[in-house]
Design an enzyme around this catalytic site. Structure first.
Site, PDB file in Angstrom:
ATOM      1  N   SER A 165       2.293   5.377  -4.993  1.00 46.52           N
ATOM      2  CA  SER A 165       2.168   5.256  -3.648  1.00 46.52           C
ATOM      3  C   SER A 165       1.064   6.142  -3.326  1.00 46.52           C
ATOM      4  O   SER A 165       0.570   6.884  -4.158  1.00 46.52           O
ATOM      5  CB  SER A 165       3.256   4.392  -2.562  1.00 46.52           C
ATOM      6  OG  SER A 165       2.681   4.652  -1.427  1.00 46.52           O
ATOM      7  N   ASP A 399      -1.121  -6.007  -2.803  1.00 45.64           N
ATOM      8  CA  ASP A 399      -1.159  -5.003  -1.979  1.00 45.64           C
ATOM      9  C   ASP A 399      -2.257  -4.836  -1.290  1.00 45.64           C
ATOM     10  O   ASP A 399      -3.226  -4.006  -1.594  1.00 45.64           O
ATOM     11  CB  ASP A 399      -0.753  -4.039  -3.356  1.00 45.64           C
ATOM     12  CG  ASP A 399      -0.686  -2.920  -2.702  1.00 45.64           C
ATOM     13  OD1 ASP A 399      -0.152  -2.459  -1.068  1.00 45.64           O
ATOM     14  OD2 ASP A 399      -0.391  -1.624  -3.219  1.00 45.64           O
ATOM     15  N   HIS A 426       2.834  -3.437  -4.045  1.00 44.89           N
ATOM     16  CA  HIS A 426       2.728  -2.041  -3.763  1.00 44.89           C
ATOM     17  C   HIS A 426       3.613  -1.157  -5.384  1.00 44.89           C
ATOM     18  O   HIS A 426       5.294  -2.167  -4.743  1.00 44.89           O
ATOM     19  CB  HIS A 426       3.641  -1.697  -2.363  1.00 44.89           C
ATOM     20  CG  HIS A 426       2.575  -0.140  -1.850  1.00 44.89           C
ATOM     21  ND1 HIS A 426       1.353   0.536  -2.565  1.00 44.89           N
ATOM     22  CD2 HIS A 426       3.326   1.184  -2.231  1.00 44.89           C
ATOM     23  CE1 HIS A 426       1.570   1.247  -2.225  1.00 44.89           C
ATOM     24  NE2 HIS A 426       2.536   1.828  -1.917  1.00 44.89           N
TER      25      HIS A 426
END
Ligand SMILES: *[C@@H]1O[C@H](CO)[C@@H](O)[C@H](O)[C@H]1NC(C)=O
Length: 480
Positions: A165, A399, A426
């Site tokens: 991320s 995602d 994710h």
């Protein structure tokens, strides 16, 4: 927490912000009692020699699998949430086991217990930038490597960095900016492109939920339009009350929450369950709303945390990350989730959360006019085309963050891997191995391990020739 997040791979359920939710946390991290916690004295400002302050930065050290002679060092980068020790079956620890490596995980400044200032005033948050975070990592990793070299009589070792991320972006940027400290990087769902008007996020939520059949997005769209009609009526407070907040609020704040109801599952690999549940209730608005209300409750979503009143609070609280992450988006990175704009793609959130809402949200949160200049940021870090080598970019096919990451490239030294399977979203590759994992996921992990194996061999060959810290800087140049 909200769904939002980007960041914590697992951190943010809340707003489909980058971080993840608790369920993801449990798949990724050790409990506090099992953790090996340490503190490092870090410089407050790496770029101003007249500023001499320091702070305590928390880190974890997993050294039980390490063979100092042959084992690589993994720098696990934490980001926009509390840093926790990676679990024994998480991917990074599995890599350490495979290669007899050691894992150090560093908490990002201003998150969790790593708090450099006495409060989160807007002025103090000037020390919260990705540049400072990267310099923290460089300082920390260089000193640790020096310490290990002296203690074990081994060459000055460069690192492999790993993150997901926002830390996925940091992992790529770190390899790019500090190649004398890291020789390879895994950037999982790494959001390396700053984007102010991030409508592609909403578009992907539509595509991902459509995998469950068109009825899933259609029902959700019907619901958000209905909710919007209540907000525009004399009964607006009823809409907020239904979702657990009994004061008035700004429309866009509420719509952000509504968008997260469906964005969260798409981001966190819960798309199938969410859609199955939504399609199992009767096609009746009351039942659909009831389903959404219960879903929000079960996910721990809290409408209050979507208000600027909440993010404006400057009191430090270890469990909170909304104000700090909002600062990073308003100051540098953007990623503001606006409704779909692509032709033929129906928006999965009410129409009026456009950039003017976000500009106003930043201003109400920080009391100053602050809004990201994405081009400026991207000119400094290369966005999707960094002139770098030995970075693996992984993204889950469902995602919504993948459009800010690298999923294809002309650079033969960067390796993008899109993991395309049901509920693969994710940071999916960073989780622990589970028997239920899709074959595509298992295959991606073993491919990553094979690539690292080769890069580690390259590095050791080089290390034998140039073992000292001074010579370590030459390795990068000579490896081209
Ligand atoms: C601000 O945050 C602190 C810490 O979470 C909390 O105790 C306090 O009640 C909050 N203040 C307001 C006005 O909500």
């Amino acid at each position: 927490m909200k769904l939002i997040a980007i960041a914590l791979c697992l951190l943010a359920l809340s707003s489909a912000k980058l971080w993840k939710n608790q369920m993801e946390d449990d798949k990724l991290f050790e409990t506090e009692e099992n953790s090996n916690v340490f503190w490092y004295d870090q410089r407050l400002d790496h770029f101003n020699p007249q500023q001499e302050g320091t702070f305590k930065q928390r880190y974890y050290d997993i050294d039980q699998y390490w063979d100092p002679e042959t084992g690589p060092l993994f720098l696990y980068i934490c980001g926009e949430g509390t840093c926790r020790q990676p679990a024994d079956n998480s991917f990074v620890v599995n890599l350490a086991k495979k290669f007899n490596g050691r894992v150090l995980a560093l908490e990002h400044r201003f998150y969790g217990e790593t708090q450099p200032t006495e409060d989160w005033s807007t002025e103090n948050l000037r020390f919260l930038t990705p540049d400072q975070g990267l310099a923290d990592l460089a300082q920390f990793a260089t000193e640790k490597s020096r310490e290990f070299s002296e203690k074990h009589g081994i060459p000055h070792r460069r690192w492999i960095c790993v993150g997901g991320s926002y830390p996925g972006a940091l992992s790529a940027w770190f390899r790019y900016k500090y190649p004398h400290v890291a020789f390879a990087s895994l950037s999982s769902s790494g959001v390396v492109k700053a984007i102010a008007d991030y409508h592609e996020y909403d578009e992907q939520v539509f595509f991902s939920t459509s995998k469950s059949g068109s009825e899933c997005p259609e029902r959700f769209i019907k619901a958000h339009k209905y909710i919007e009609s209540i907000v525009n009526s004399d009964n607006r407070i009823e809409a907020f009350k239904t979702f657990g907040y009994d004061k008035d609020m700004v429309d866009g704040e509420f719509y952000y929450f509504i968008g997260d109801l469906v964005a969260g599952p798409a981001q966190y690999g819960g798309r199938t369950d969410f859609c199955n549940g939504l399609m199992a209730v009767e096609d009746d608005m009351d039942q659909i709303i009831e389903y959404l209300v219960n879903f929000a409750k079960q996910g721990g979503m809290n409408l209050e945390t979507y208000t600027a009143e909440f993010t404006a609070n400057t009191t430090i609280d270890y469990s909170k990350n909304m104000r700090q992450w909002t600062y990073q988006t308003c100051a540098n990175l953007g990623y503001f989730q606006t409704p779909a704009k692509a032709e033929g793609v129906p928006p999965m959130r009410p129409a009026n959360i456009e950039l003017d809402f976000w500009e106003d949200f930043c201003e109400r949160t920080f009391g100053i006019n602050i809004f990201p200049d994405a081009d400026h940021w991207n000119s400094r870090y290369g966005a999707k085309t960094p002139a770098a080598t030995k970075i693996i970019f992984t993204n889950g096919g469902e995602d919504p963050w993948q459009h800010a990451s690298v999923t294809e490239t002309d650079n033969p030294h960067l390796i993008p891997i899109v993991i395309d399977c049901d509920d693969c979203a994710h940071c999916v590759d960073l989780h622990g191995d589970f028997p239920t994992d899709a074959p595509e996921l298992t295959e991606a992990r073993s491919r990553i391990a094979d690539i690292f194996e080769k890069w580690i061999q390259d590095e050791y060959t080089m290390e034998k020739t140039f073992p000292s810290e001074a010579m370590a800087n030459l390795r990068e140049l000579l490896s081209k």
